[in-house]
Design a protein around this motif. Sequence first.
Motif, PDB file in Angstrom:
ATOM      1  N   SER A 248      37.437  37.769  24.959  1.00  0.00           N
ATOM      2  CA  SER A 248      36.414  38.605  24.333  1.00  0.00           C
ATOM      3  C   SER A 248      36.345  39.947  25.057  1.00  0.00           C
ATOM      4  O   SER A 248      36.605  40.033  26.251  1.00  0.00           O
ATOM      5  N   ARG A 249      36.010  40.967  24.316  1.00  0.00           N
ATOM      6  CA  ARG A 249      35.924  42.316  24.873  1.00  0.00           C
ATOM      7  C   ARG A 249      34.656  42.482  25.695  1.00  0.00           C
ATOM      8  O   ARG A 249      33.633  41.879  25.395  1.00  0.00           O
TER       9      ARG A 249
ATOM     10  N   SER B 198      35.950  47.874  28.879  1.00  0.00           N
ATOM     11  CA  SER B 198      36.256  47.395  30.222  1.00  0.00           C
ATOM     12  C   SER B 198      37.345  46.339  30.072  1.00  0.00           C
ATOM     13  O   SER B 198      37.902  46.158  28.988  1.00  0.00           O
ATOM     14  N   SER B 199      37.651  45.610  31.123  1.00  0.00           N
ATOM     15  CA  SER B 199      38.641  44.538  31.002  1.00  0.00           C
ATOM     16  C   SER B 199      38.077  43.424  30.120  1.00  0.00           C
ATOM     17  O   SER B 199      36.863  43.286  29.973  1.00  0.00           O
ATOM     18  N   ASN B 200      38.969  42.642  29.539  1.00  0.00           N
ATOM     19  CA  ASN B 200      38.556  41.522  28.699  1.00  0.00           C
ATOM     20  C   ASN B 200      37.966  40.408  29.559  1.00  0.00           C
ATOM     21  O   ASN B 200      38.286  40.279  30.737  1.00  0.00           O
ATOM     22  N   LEU B 201      37.145  39.601  28.939  1.00  0.00           N
ATOM     23  CA  LEU B 201      36.620  38.397  29.576  1.00  0.00           C
ATOM     24  C   LEU B 201      37.426  37.226  29.032  1.00  0.00           C
ATOM     25  O   LEU B 201      37.599  37.096  27.816  1.00  0.00           O
TER      26      LEU B 201
ATOM     27  N   TRP C 254      37.931  37.956  34.555  1.00  0.00           N
ATOM     28  CA  TRP C 254      38.046  39.211  33.838  1.00  0.00           C
ATOM     29  C   TRP C 254      39.043  40.186  34.477  1.00  0.00           C
ATOM     30  O   TRP C 254      38.784  41.380  34.578  1.00  0.00           O
ATOM     31  N   PRO C 255      40.225  39.721  34.844  1.00  0.00           N
ATOM     32  CA  PRO C 255      41.217  40.650  35.396  1.00  0.00           C
ATOM     33  C   PRO C 255      41.790  41.549  34.301  1.00  0.00           C
ATOM     34  O   PRO C 255      41.873  41.154  33.145  1.00  0.00           O
ATOM     35  N   GLY C 256      42.171  42.748  34.667  1.00  0.00           N
ATOM     36  CA  GLY C 256      42.819  43.657  33.726  1.00  0.00           C
ATOM     37  C   GLY C 256      44.265  43.234  33.482  1.00  0.00           C
ATOM     38  O   GLY C 256      44.853  42.487  34.278  1.00  0.00           O
ATOM     39  N   ILE C 257      44.834  43.706  32.396  1.00  0.00           N
ATOM     40  CA  ILE C 257      46.230  43.401  32.050  1.00  0.00           C
ATOM     41  C   ILE C 257      47.157  43.847  33.182  1.00  0.00           C
ATOM     42  O   ILE C 257      48.065  43.122  33.578  1.00  0.00           O
TER      43      ILE C 257
END
Length: 107
Positions: A68-69, A78-81, A35-38
């Motif tokens: 998935s969000r 939050s960050s995507n999964l 789940w890292p952020g962009i």
Amino acid sequence: MAYYESIYNDQELSHRAKVVYIYLKDHANKEGTCWPGIKTIAAGVSLSRSTVKRALDDLVRAGLVEKSRRWRKNRSLSSNLYQVREPLIKAASKRVKQSKLTAKPKV
């Protein structure tokens, strides 16, 4: 290196998607999720945030990543999964399709 061979040899996958796929795979847990952020991905692979977003779209379309969000308790995003899929399945299905197309009909 053999693990990523099917990714390296995939002519339909953009170079940006290959780099982001490898980043996600390297950061995924045993179940293949991360789940890292962009912004984090972009910094990790030295690409712009926009390029990372396009790469993720490429990977989702190719069936190599499910996105998935995730939501915080206060209902903000939050960050995507990301669920990283195995590239070998994709490569194997391509080989089967190609062998069916090139197989000589039985007479």
